[in-house]
Design an enzyme around this catalytic site. Sequence first.
Site, PDB file in Angstrom:
ATOM      1  N   PRO B 111       0.819  -1.228   0.000  1.00  0.00           N
ATOM      2  CA  PRO B 111       0.000   0.000   0.000  1.00  0.00           C
ATOM      3  C   PRO B 111       0.849   1.273   0.000  1.00  0.00           C
ATOM      4  O   PRO B 111       0.443   2.280  -0.571  1.00  0.00           O
ATOM      5  CB  PRO B 111      -0.811  -0.093   1.288  1.00  0.00           C
ATOM      6  CG  PRO B 111      -0.636  -1.453   1.817  1.00  0.00           C
ATOM      7  CD  PRO B 111       0.551  -2.065   1.181  1.00  0.00           C
ATOM      8  N   CYS B 112       2.023   1.201   0.652  1.00  0.00           N
ATOM      9  CA  CYS B 112       2.911   2.375   0.665  1.00  0.00           C
ATOM     10  C   CYS B 112       3.284   2.754  -0.768  1.00  0.00           C
ATOM     11  O   CYS B 112       3.313   3.930  -1.139  1.00  0.00           O
ATOM     12  CB  CYS B 112       4.209   2.069   1.414  1.00  0.00           C
ATOM     13  SG  CYS B 112       3.990   1.551   3.121  1.00  0.00           S
ATOM     14  N   LYS B 113       3.555   1.710  -1.551  1.00  0.00           N
ATOM     15  CA  LYS B 113       4.046   1.965  -2.913  1.00  0.00           C
ATOM     16  C   LYS B 113       2.942   2.447  -3.844  1.00  0.00           C
ATOM     17  O   LYS B 113       3.219   2.963  -4.907  1.00  0.00           O
ATOM     18  CB  LYS B 113       4.740   0.708  -3.436  1.00  0.00           C
ATOM     19  CG  LYS B 113       6.066   0.494  -2.686  1.00  0.00           C
ATOM     20  CD  LYS B 113       6.908  -0.565  -3.291  1.00  0.00           C
ATOM     21  CE  LYS B 113       6.635  -1.891  -2.673  1.00  0.00           C
ATOM     22  NZ  LYS B 113       7.582  -2.935  -3.062  1.00  0.00           N
TER      23      LYS B 113
END
Lengths: 158, 220
Positions: B111-113
């Site tokens: 999700p960060c990416k």
Amino acid sequence: MMRSLRWIASAALLVGFQPLIAQDVAKPKSTVIYVAEQQTVPAGKKAVVEVHFAVVDGYHVNSHTPKSDFLIPTVLKVQPAAGVTEAAPEYSTGHDFSFAFDSSTKLDVYTGTFTVKLPVVAAAGSHTLDATLHYQACDHAACYPPKSLPLQVLFTAQ
Amino acid sequence: MPVPEGIAMKRSALVVVLLIAGISLMLWAGWHNLRERRLAMQKAQESHVILTPAAPAQGGAQATESNPEPQLRGKAAPAFTLVSLDGKKVSLADYKGRPVLVNFWATWCAPCKLEMPWFEEFRAKYAGQGFEVLGIAEDDAGKDEIAKAAKKLGTTYPILLTDGKVSPAYGGIDYLPESFYINAKGVVVEQTAGLGSKDEIEANIKKAIAATGTTTAGAE
């Protein structure tokens, strides 16, 4: 047959308690639970010991073969034990998962229950294999640091 | 004229078959409809959960696993000095007078990416307001691997390597991504955990900018 029944019973018990886990523990210490069971294999012959895990409802962990080099795969490391010869573990296949904000990126994950099979040749008697499951879990929107779950696989060769 | 017995039986059989087929069709349609409704409900619930993280200040956000009770909102952002991927020492104090998004991420965090390219986009969009993004890699991966991931994501904003002390100062980063929207006065105006929508991220950036004022101050 008995082993299968025990596994089904364990899984059913776990599934039954899932809502309790999700409600009572806002942030579980482990998102993967080892379903311990006693197994019996033929002594001195090639056999398979199954190691069963359950992923807490609402979470997923990367499979053994995630689709990106950056993602951390689920790996079971087993310590050598006297009287037991092991081969490389065999992992369940994962399934596709996408985050709601990006349906184009497909991850390969485990949810629910998954199994790691340990091919062994064991001398007659009771055996305990010390093992560690390394995994990295996420929920629908966040990811949790990689974790190690220590466990003991018990089986009897006869 | 009486119908022969054989034909009557065939008619009866046909009626029975048609009845069974009709009932089966109705049952199937009912089951299909129920299934579709369940799926739609499930999808709606998923969207509901995902689209309402870290609700802003009115009355306080409800704490959930991915959206904890904000701890730093309204407080001074903890100071830090970390080393960037290109070996420079970067302090939060270097950006005093500018709205800053401090984002904790890791190479293993999918999700960060997803949101990092959005940050890049907003960084360009709000450059005129002095907006900056600082990405802190909470990662055991080596510097090279972090750099490789950042490059692959097309990030040009500073990526800093954690020292293990910065995350406890920010309340302990138990999961990723976590973001802190800081105004020009160095105050955290919003704190979010987990992936939010692009619109929510932009709204939080605007909030940090609004709290800052319109002037660009303290440029690098």
